[in-house]
Enzyme design. Structure first.
Site, short mmCIF file in Angstrom:
data_model
loop_
_atom_site.label_atom_id
_atom_site.label_comp_id
_atom_site.label_asym_id
_atom_site.label_seq_id
_atom_site.Cartn_x
_atom_site.Cartn_y
_atom_site.Cartn_z
N LYS A 77 0.85 -1.20 0.00
CA LYS A 77 0.00 0.00 0.00
C LYS A 77 0.88 1.25 0.00
O LYS A 77 1.89 1.29 0.71
CB LYS A 77 -0.91 -0.03 1.23
CG LYS A 77 -1.98 1.05 1.28
CD LYS A 77 -2.86 0.83 2.51
CE LYS A 77 -3.98 1.85 2.60
NZ LYS A 77 -4.86 1.61 3.78
N SER A 152 -9.74 1.43 2.90
CA SER A 152 -8.94 2.26 2.02
C SER A 152 -7.85 1.48 1.28
O SER A 152 -7.26 2.00 0.34
CB SER A 152 -8.25 3.37 2.82
OG SER A 152 -7.32 2.81 3.75
N SER A 176 -9.84 -1.03 7.03
CA SER A 176 -9.29 -0.77 5.69
C SER A 176 -8.58 -1.94 5.04
O SER A 176 -8.28 -1.90 3.84
CB SER A 176 -8.33 0.43 5.74
OG SER A 176 -9.05 1.62 5.93
#
Length: 482
Positions: A77, A152, A176
């Site tokens: 990420k 996310s 997330s």
């Protein structure tokens, strides 16, 4: 070559010589080039991936010691730092920021010969549940590109589900990792707070966020956790896990265990009928696995979304204040600006959701309002911790649907923040209480995935992964329609 193999199958393939690291990484890069125009999982790719794969192949052929990952392509990420590469947090504010150091999790992966294939898309600064708030455009759900992939860590989930990487690392502040895992039909784990170092993770809400592993199989997630967990001198919140092996005995089964259905997460007006039906099937599966089921009530769950957003925005307001173009930011000539007007201009590079949370985060702890909002939120958090510990005194695991709704279409909730935030209601409890929780893909209904969430008590990841593995063994999921 099958890019959909598990991490365990990949490692066995390298060891027995049926595949090489270079072949697999080259095929992965070729596949990424083909599907990225549709999926947009990545913000950047590793230009040296093929060269690194060749170096690992040489070690394998020479009989030298090779790290545990044997060149597995892993995506990261883009709020986790990799030395010499951009870490944008999907924000215009950090569009050209180059990290001078590796996050601890990245150092650990590199030391075990993982090939980091690229940095994945996210909601700006990890604030969102749909990856619609990325400054570089949304990622698309590989099951149906008209639908959001969750967030996310949406790019990480898409990269794994879309066969662009075998494993990924996301970060989980309110769900997330688990939310996009559920929406994209993969496995996502939020570890116990402190089990995985956050050194090198760009801060959003330090007191509850965690880096978490994602993969297509529960055993792959266990393998990844084995190599990222443990004490880190750079992060004083980390816990010594005594080098626990989460993969060993993962097939031990859960017969005789007690499972609590969290009433407030598994019923009520906010629960989609399809999700409720899938959850009922999962409960039946747990019963067939030999567990004892009972309902438990955590009445503080009703207040968790409000509590979560009060606490996290207060921390976000503090953490993001550093992006003023004096300490962090982007090139913007100060000529002709007064100080305040310059700061105001610089911060216009924040997107709408980050701006909303920073404004809220400045308000809730302010004089005259802290007692009304921040202190009440802290009381709810304290009561919730007591309730969940009471539940674990009676049950081994607590279960619920991971997300109370199915994946939704792009734009469907973007103008209604409260509706968007309510998608977190089943996931924020694990963050507020520090316990681990995992999302396991269970069914695909009308082309859209539904995941089941399992909670365990603090530092019970080994038992949690055994429960997830047992549930996984009862599923037969369709292939992704790529």
């Amino acid at each position: 070559m099958d890019l959909g193999i598990s991490a365990i199958e990949y490692i066995n393939g390298i060891k027995n010589g049926t595949i090489t690291v270079e072949e697999f990484v080259a095929k992965t890069l070729e596949h990424i080039k083909k599907v990225e125009p549709k999926l947009h999982a990545f913000i950047s790719l590793n230009d040296d991936a093929l060269e690194q794969a060749q170096a690992i192949d040489k070690k394998v052929k020479a009989g030298q010691n090779v790290g545990a990952f044997y060149g597995i392509p892993i995506s990261i990420k883009d709020n986790i730092c990799i030395k010499g590469g951009k870490t944008t947090c999907a924000s215009k504010m950090l569009a050209n920021y180059t990290s001078p150091y590796d996050a601890t999790v990245v150092s650990k992966l590199k030391s075990q010969d993982a090939v980091i294939i690229g940095k994945t898309n996210l909601d700006e600064f990890a604030m969102g549940v749909a990856t619609e708030f990325s400054a570089f455009g949304p990622s698309k759900n590989p099951w149906n590109i008209d639908y959001v992939p969750g967030g996310s860590s949406g790019g990480s989930a898409v990269s794994v589900a879309g066969l662009e990487s075998i494993l990924s690392l996301g970060s989980d502040t309110g769900g997330s990792v688990r939310n996009p895992a559920s929406f994209c039909s993969i496995v996502g784990l939020k570890p116990t707070y402190g089990l995985v170092s956050r050194y090198g993770l760009v801060s959003y809400a330090n007191s509850i966020e965690q880096i978490g592993p994602m993969g297509r199989r529960v055993e792959d997630v266990a393998l990844l956790l084995n190599h990222i967990a443990g004490k880190d001198p750079h992060d004083p919140t980390t816990i010594d896990n005594k080098n626990q092996d989460y993969l060993s005995g993962i097939d031990a089964g859960i017969s005789g265990k007690k499972i609590g259905i969290i009433k407030e997460m598994s019923s009520g007006a906010g629960l989609d009928d399809t999700v409720a039906s899938v959850f009922k099937n999962a409960v039946s599966a747990f019963e067939k696995l030999g567990t004892k089921i009972e309902e438990v009530s955590l009445d503080m769950v009703e207040y968790t979304v409000a509590t979560y957003y009060v606490l996290t925005t207060a921390e976000a307001g503090s953490n993001l204040s550093r992006y003023d173009n004096l300490r962090y930011g982007y090139d913007l000539d100060s000529e002709g600006y007064e100080f305040k007007s310059y700061i105001s201009k610089a911060r216009r590079n924040f997107g709408p959701e980050v701006t909303r949370r920073m404004i809220l985060g400045g308000f809730v702890p302010s004089a005259g309002f802290a007692g009304k909002y921040l202190l009440k939120a802290l009381k709810v958090k304290s009561k919730l911790k007591k309730q969940i510990q009471s539940a674990f005194s009676k049950c081994d695991f607590l279960i619920s649907p991971t997300v109370p709704v199915l994946p939704f279409k792009f734009g469907e909730k973007i103008d209604d923040p409260l509706a968007m935030y309510m998608a977190d209601i089943n996931t924020v409890t694990a963050n507020l209480t520090g316990v681990p929780a995992i999302s396991v893909p269970y069914e695909v209904k009308n082309g859209l995935p539904v995941g089941i969430q399992i909670h365990a008590n603090i530092l019970q990841e080994k038992q949690l992964l055994q429960a997830a593995y047992a549930l996984q063994s009862t599923t037969k999921l369709p292939e992704i329609p790529l």
